[in-house]
Design a protein around this motif. Structure first.
Motif, PDB file in Angstrom:
ATOM      1  N   ILE A   1       0.871  -1.274  -0.122  1.00 28.81           N
ATOM      2  CA  ILE A   1      -0.086   0.135  -0.083  1.00 28.81           C
ATOM      3  C   ILE A   1       0.793   1.129  -0.041  1.00 28.81           C
ATOM      4  O   ILE A   1       0.715   2.313  -0.779  1.00 28.81           O
ATOM      5  CB  ILE A   1      -0.818   0.174   1.171  1.00 28.81           C
ATOM      6  N   MET A   2       1.944   1.256   0.633  1.00 29.32           N
ATOM      7  CA  MET A   2       2.600   2.227   0.801  1.00 29.32           C
ATOM      8  C   MET A   2       3.468   2.701  -0.411  1.00 29.32           C
ATOM      9  O   MET A   2       3.810   4.087  -0.651  1.00 29.32           O
ATOM     10  CB  MET A   2       3.936   2.109   1.969  1.00 29.32           C
ATOM     11  N   ASN A   3       3.828   1.736  -1.160  1.00 30.85           N
ATOM     12  CA  ASN A   3       4.708   1.860  -2.433  1.00 30.85           C
ATOM     13  C   ASN A   3       4.038   1.939  -3.700  1.00 30.85           C
ATOM     14  O   ASN A   3       4.433   2.246  -4.737  1.00 30.85           O
ATOM     15  CB  ASN A   3       5.725   1.022  -2.477  1.00 30.85           C
ATOM     16  N   ILE A   4       2.482   1.471  -3.850  1.00 30.18           N
ATOM     17  CA  ILE A   4       1.734   1.586  -4.963  1.00 30.18           C
ATOM     18  C   ILE A   4       1.293   2.967  -5.417  1.00 30.18           C
ATOM     19  O   ILE A   4       1.044   3.916  -4.385  1.00 30.18           O
ATOM     20  CB  ILE A   4       0.788   0.510  -5.296  1.00 30.18           C
ATOM     21  N   GLN A   5       1.432   3.184  -6.346  1.00 29.36           N
ATOM     22  CA  GLN A   5       0.536   4.954  -7.074  1.00 29.36           C
ATOM     23  C   GLN A   5      -0.925   4.480  -7.176  1.00 29.36           C
ATOM     24  O   GLN A   5      -1.106   3.854  -8.317  1.00 29.36           O
ATOM     25  CB  GLN A   5       1.145   5.243  -7.937  1.00 29.36           C
TER      26      GLN A   5
END
Length: 301
Positions: free
Chosen positions: A293-297
């Motif tokens: 979640i933190m790294n997807i755009q």
């Protein structure tokens, strides 16, 4: 960037993360043979420095006119950054000495929320809603992964206080390592950066060994575990991750590198016979989900 390059990058990062995931189990096996933390870390760093030095010499021979030499300023900054690498090894190995590997790796993964907090302090900018949600999921996942409500603090076979203390310190120092590694000496080769960071880390490791080794140093560690620890801790992973991240990018690379968590737990389960309950696996999945979640755009409509 072509799909082939992305796939190549994913494979390299996955193999690097997998190597890191195996490391704590090997350390625990070395402990079972009564080697000390000082002996384990010293052997790992000595072999690691030798290995990376050889890689640097090979690269310099093959690309004598292409390799940009590190300046004295680069060397100083990388060695200073490397001190946190040395502290991470010492703190993490101390943690898994007192608690199960499956718990130690979960504590190390607290770098997810620590990184967000450090960025907030340094950039003076509040984290996004996406990062806040990720941090909350990590904390919930951590509580489940260490099975916090079932921990028996009266169990004298496990020193929870010491293990958790060193595990949190390992996560804090690893957060610093990741931050500095992405900002220091970027213009020189990854092999040179690895070498000077290892030299900086060695100062911490050798200092720790000097002050804590109360018995004669057991040099058998070099023959039994030194090469294995160096390969899976200081040689293979940095080279693979540095080669893979340019193809995957930070976001996808961070997601793939989270493989370190389940690999470490599975190694502990199969080789150390550590018990891993369903609720702990759920916690591990939540932590990995938070990293995703933190790294997807998310696309804006």
């Amino acid at each position: 960037m072509s799909n082939n390059n992305i796939i190549k990058g994913v494979i390299l990062v996955a193999l690097g993360a997998t190597s890191y995931g195996m490391l704590a189990t090997f350390v625990k096996l070395a402990y079972k043979e009564e080697f000390t933390t000082a002996e384990v870390t010293s052997a790992q760093f000595i072999y690691g420095i030798i290995g990376v030095l050889i890689i640097n010499l090979i690269q310099r021979t093959k690309n004598i006119n292409k390799v940009i030499k590190a300046s004295s300023k680069n060397i100083l900054h990388l060695m200073l950054a490397g001190t946190s690498l040395g502290m991470t090894s010492v703190f993490y190995y101390l943690a898994v000495k007192y608690i199960p590997v499956s718990i130690g790796i979960v504590l190390l993964m607290q770098t997810v929320w620590m990184g967000v907090l450090l960025e907030w302090i340094l950039d003076k900018k509040a984290p996004s809603f996406q990062k806040i949600i990720s941090v909350i999921i990590v904390l919930i996942g951590t509580a489940l992964a260490i099975n916090i409500f079932k921990i028996d603090f009266n169990d004298t076979s496990i020193d929870w206080a010491s293990g958790i203390f060193w595990g949190i310190l390992a996560a804090a120092s690893f957060t610093t390592t990741m931050l500095t590694a992405n900002k220091v000496g970027l213009g020189i080769s990854s092999a040179q950066r690895s070498l000077y960071m290892l030299l900086g880390g060695a100062i911490i490791v050798f200092g720790f060994s000097l002050f804590t080794q109360s018995t004669p140093f057991n040099f058998e560690i070099f023959a039994k575990w030194g090469i294995v620890l160096a390969l899976f801790g200081t040689i293979i992973p940095p080279m693979l991750l540095n080669a893979g991240f340019p193809h995957t990018g930070i976001g996808l690379g961070s997601i793939v590198s989270s493989l370190e968590l389940p690999v470490s737990v599975m190694m502990a389960f199969f080789l150390l016979n550590e018990q891993v309950l369903l609720i702990q696996w759920i916690g591990i999945v939540l932590i990995i989900t938070a990293i995703v979640i933190m790294n997807i755009q998310f696309k804006k409509k």
